[in-house]
Design a protein around this motif. Structure first.
Motif, mmCIF file in Angstrom:
data_model
loop_
_atom_site.group_PDB
_atom_site.id
_atom_site.type_symbol
_atom_site.label_atom_id
_atom_site.label_comp_id
_atom_site.label_asym_id
_atom_site.label_seq_id
_atom_site.Cartn_x
_atom_site.Cartn_y
_atom_site.Cartn_z
ATOM 1 N N GLY A 246 26.762 46.166 24.120
ATOM 2 C CA GLY A 246 27.353 46.616 23.405
ATOM 3 C C GLY A 246 29.189 45.617 24.366
ATOM 4 O O GLY A 246 29.653 45.935 24.040
ATOM 5 N N ALA A 247 28.715 45.566 25.329
ATOM 6 C CA ALA A 247 30.147 45.039 26.192
ATOM 7 C C ALA A 247 30.179 43.502 25.818
ATOM 8 O O ALA A 247 29.683 43.020 25.393
ATOM 9 C CB ALA A 247 29.437 44.962 28.114
ATOM 10 N N GLU A 248 31.677 43.647 26.279
ATOM 11 C CA GLU A 248 32.741 42.605 26.537
ATOM 12 C C GLU A 248 33.798 42.516 27.091
ATOM 13 O O GLU A 248 34.516 43.275 26.817
ATOM 14 C CB GLU A 248 32.685 42.554 24.947
ATOM 15 N N ILE A 249 33.350 42.115 28.251
ATOM 16 C CA ILE A 249 34.937 42.324 28.684
ATOM 17 C C ILE A 249 35.679 40.998 29.929
ATOM 18 O O ILE A 249 35.133 39.470 29.778
ATOM 19 C CB ILE A 249 35.006 43.129 30.655
ATOM 20 N N LEU A 250 36.581 41.451 29.855
ATOM 21 C CA LEU A 250 37.399 40.138 30.056
ATOM 22 C C LEU A 250 37.670 40.000 31.801
ATOM 23 O O LEU A 250 38.876 41.237 31.946
ATOM 24 C CB LEU A 250 38.685 39.181 29.071
ATOM 25 N N ILE A 251 37.806 39.057 32.373
ATOM 26 C CA ILE A 251 38.092 39.230 34.367
ATOM 27 C C ILE A 251 38.812 38.244 34.700
ATOM 28 O O ILE A 251 38.629 37.691 34.095
ATOM 29 C CB ILE A 251 36.559 39.208 34.975
ATOM 30 N N ARG A 252 39.750 38.818 34.540
ATOM 31 C CA ARG A 252 41.447 37.782 34.721
ATOM 32 C C ARG A 252 41.326 37.146 36.100
ATOM 33 O O ARG A 252 41.380 37.728 37.030
ATOM 34 C CB ARG A 252 42.072 38.250 34.816
ATOM 35 N N ASN A 253 41.549 35.430 36.473
ATOM 36 C CA ASN A 253 41.905 35.221 38.081
ATOM 37 C C ASN A 253 40.680 35.219 38.682
ATOM 38 O O ASN A 253 41.260 35.971 40.002
ATOM 39 C CB ASN A 253 43.322 35.642 38.470
ATOM 40 N N VAL A 254 39.890 35.373 38.492
ATOM 41 C CA VAL A 254 38.881 34.643 39.584
ATOM 42 C C VAL A 254 38.738 33.538 39.575
ATOM 43 O O VAL A 254 38.960 32.401 39.301
ATOM 44 C CB VAL A 254 37.638 35.288 38.628
ATOM 45 N N GLY A 255 38.858 33.734 41.716
ATOM 46 C CA GLY A 255 38.628 32.333 41.992
ATOM 47 C C GLY A 255 36.726 31.518 41.835
ATOM 48 O O GLY A 255 35.944 32.824 42.046
ATOM 49 N N ILE A 256 36.990 30.439 41.593
ATOM 50 C CA ILE A 256 35.539 30.182 41.195
ATOM 51 C C ILE A 256 35.791 29.101 42.268
ATOM 52 O O ILE A 256 34.471 27.817 42.380
ATOM 53 C CB ILE A 256 35.563 30.025 40.257
ATOM 54 N N ASN A 257 35.622 29.147 43.761
ATOM 55 C CA ASN A 257 34.982 27.734 44.581
ATOM 56 C C ASN A 257 33.790 27.054 44.895
ATOM 57 O O ASN A 257 33.518 28.355 43.926
ATOM 58 C CB ASN A 257 36.152 28.382 45.685
ATOM 59 N N PRO A 258 33.572 26.022 44.936
ATOM 60 C CA PRO A 258 32.248 26.182 44.556
ATOM 61 C C PRO A 258 31.176 26.223 45.461
ATOM 62 O O PRO A 258 30.179 26.772 45.513
ATOM 63 C CB PRO A 258 32.348 24.762 44.273
ATOM 64 N N THR A 259 31.747 26.655 46.611
ATOM 65 C CA THR A 259 31.245 27.263 47.365
ATOM 66 C C THR A 259 31.109 28.993 47.764
ATOM 67 O O THR A 259 31.096 29.594 48.900
ATOM 68 C CB THR A 259 31.648 27.235 49.633
ATOM 69 N N ARG A 260 31.420 29.252 46.712
ATOM 70 C CA ARG A 260 31.880 30.633 46.279
ATOM 71 C C ARG A 260 31.104 31.130 45.498
ATOM 72 O O ARG A 260 30.448 32.312 44.814
ATOM 73 C CB ARG A 260 32.669 31.634 46.536
ATOM 74 N N ASP A 261 30.266 30.422 44.098
ATOM 75 C CA ASP A 261 30.015 30.338 42.821
ATOM 76 C C ASP A 261 29.104 31.368 42.412
ATOM 77 O O ASP A 261 28.749 30.891 41.200
ATOM 78 C CB ASP A 261 30.666 29.261 42.213
ATOM 79 N N GLY A 262 28.040 30.848 43.204
ATOM 80 C CA GLY A 262 26.382 31.491 43.324
ATOM 81 C C GLY A 262 26.402 32.379 42.165
ATOM 82 O O GLY A 262 25.400 32.474 41.406
#
Ligand code: S3P
Length: 424
Positions: A246-262
């Motif tokens: 049932g979870a639904e969460i919004l995680i704000r302002n996350v770095g998504i650099n492609p060398t980190r987004d695995g």
């Protein structure tokens, strides 16, 4: 600390600043001319160790709740510290600072806590010695304490056996002081925050494929750095959002650099429902992540993606424990030389909670889907182990006790508070 099953997980969380980027902002700000202002700096123990080391080398750093201000003195402005530099639990501080110390006209000794004194330093000692520095492991075991005698350095082209941003960055930082271009080639690309931020400060770093090259003696200028939220910290909430019914969460302002987004790629490949909102491409890319409970299935994680999620493998193990089918992790022998041996620790602790997981030479095999139950977990004072099991406890029957839960101060001091806000 005792944790229990969550019956509810909803709301928003603002992720604290990226650890890797916060370290680099202090280091490059110290080597730049003029003032560097850092917003959303991570006030974790590791980054505070970096501040302490540069203060001891004569850099004035103001740390206030609004921002940090670093009054840099240029490439040649550091002075010999009055005592041994203490890098605490921080591998990034230890390895990157070694690259800087290699080019200084003085001798320094640096060491850290019990974990740091077991972590391999040959990987930086070898290239920095090839460049001309004199580095000695004082106990002769290729670990800290290290004595570093700086020297005039030569540009080299180093082929690293490991894909490691710490190794790459140490060499690039020494390259600031070399007599010619310095190049590093790695087997696959590791996080590129140093390359991005050094260029932002005025250095000349060029990247081609898996090779990064730096020109010596740039004039670095102080800058304003806005640190994005750390995807490695967001990873625990991504997993919680996917796993808690049932979870639904919004995680704000996350770095998504492609060398980190695995972690995003793997979570989606496992069937995870993650939507990127408000994507911004200003310097380091960022996004808000909307995560909803999903039924996950096992996958194989191997090859080039591994360096882009190396710190997230403990929490990926927890996701795999709850996924239907088998997850295989390969090419991740580096896990053995992190803050703890994360292959052994994850296997022992997940087994204790009822998961079918076996360790291999370079990863683990997890037959997921068995219900988890509470257990006594020893974090081994490894922040990522403590946070991974706090999340595992949310879907386990009965109490989970985590010994050494305060290890989270290394990268996410308010982790438990933020988690509690979502579960209540
Ligand atoms: C880091 C690089 C990675 C990562 C560590 C931070 C960095 O280590 O695991 O948490 O900031 O450069 P390696 O370079 O050893 O892979």
């Amino acid at each position: 600390m005792i944790f229990q099953k969550a019956h509810h997980l909803k709301g928003e969380v603002i992720i604290p600043g990226d650890k890797s980027i916060s370290h680099r902002a202090v280091m490059f700000g110290s080597l730049a001319e003029g003032t560097t202002e850092v917003l959303n700096f991570l006030q974790g123990a590791d980054c505070l160790s970096t501040i302490d080391c540069f203060r001891r080398m004569g850099i004035s750093i103001e740390n206030t709740p609004d921002h940090i201000l670093i009054h840099g003195k240029g490439l040649h402005g550091l002075h010999k510290p009055g005592a041994i530099l203490d890098t605490g639990n921080s591998g990034t501080t230890t390895r990157l600072i070694s690259g800087i110390l290699a080019g200084q006209p003085f001798e320094t000794t640096l060491t850290g806590d019990a974990s740091i004194q077991k972590r391999p330093m040959r990987r930086i000692m070898e290239p920095l010695s090839m460049m001309g520095a004199d580095i000695t492991s004082l106990h002769g075991n290729d670990c800290a304490p290290l004595r570093i005698k700086g020297a005039p350095l030569h540009g080299i082209h180093y082929h690293s056996k490991v894909a490691s941003a710490q190794v790459k960055s140490a060499i690039l930082l020494a390259g600031l002081y070399a007599d010619d271009t310095t190049k590093v080639t790695e087997p696959t690309v590791s996080r590129n925050h140093s390359e991005i931020m050094l260029n932002y400060f005025g250095a000349h770093v060029h990247t081609e494929g898996t090779t990064a090259a730096i020109h010596p003696e740039p004039r670095l200028q102080g800058q304003k750095v806005c640190v994005p939220g750390d995807i490695s910290s967001a990873a625990y909430f991504i997993a919680a959002g996917l796993l808690v019914p049932g979870a639904e969460i919004l995680i704000r302002n996350v770095g998504i650099n492609p060398t980190r987004d695995g972690i995003l790629k793997v979570a989606r490949a496992m069937g995870g429902d993650i939507t990127l909102l408000n994507v911004s491409h200003n310097g380091e890319p960022t996004a808000d992540l909307l995560v909803k409970h999903s039924s996950l299935h096992g996958i194989t994680v191997e090859g080039e993606i591994i360096p882009t999620l190396i710190d997230e493998l403990p929490i990926i193990n927890v996701m795999a424990a709850c996924a239907e089918g088998t997850t295989v992790i390969k090419d991740a022998a580096e896990l053995k030389v992190k803050e703890s041996n994360r292959i052994d620790v994850m296997v022992n602790c997940l087994n204790a909670m009822g998961c079918d997981i076996v360790g291999t030479e370079d990863g683990m095999v997890i037959h997921g889907g068995k219900p988890l139950h509470g257990a006594v977990i020893d974090s081994h004072m490894d922040h990522r182990i403590a946070m991974s099991f706090a999340i595992a406890s949310l879907i386990a029957d009965g109490d989970t006790r985590i010994n050494g839960s305060d290890a989270v101060t290394i990268s996410y001091p308010n982790f438990y508070k933020d988690l509690l806000n979502l579960t209540h």
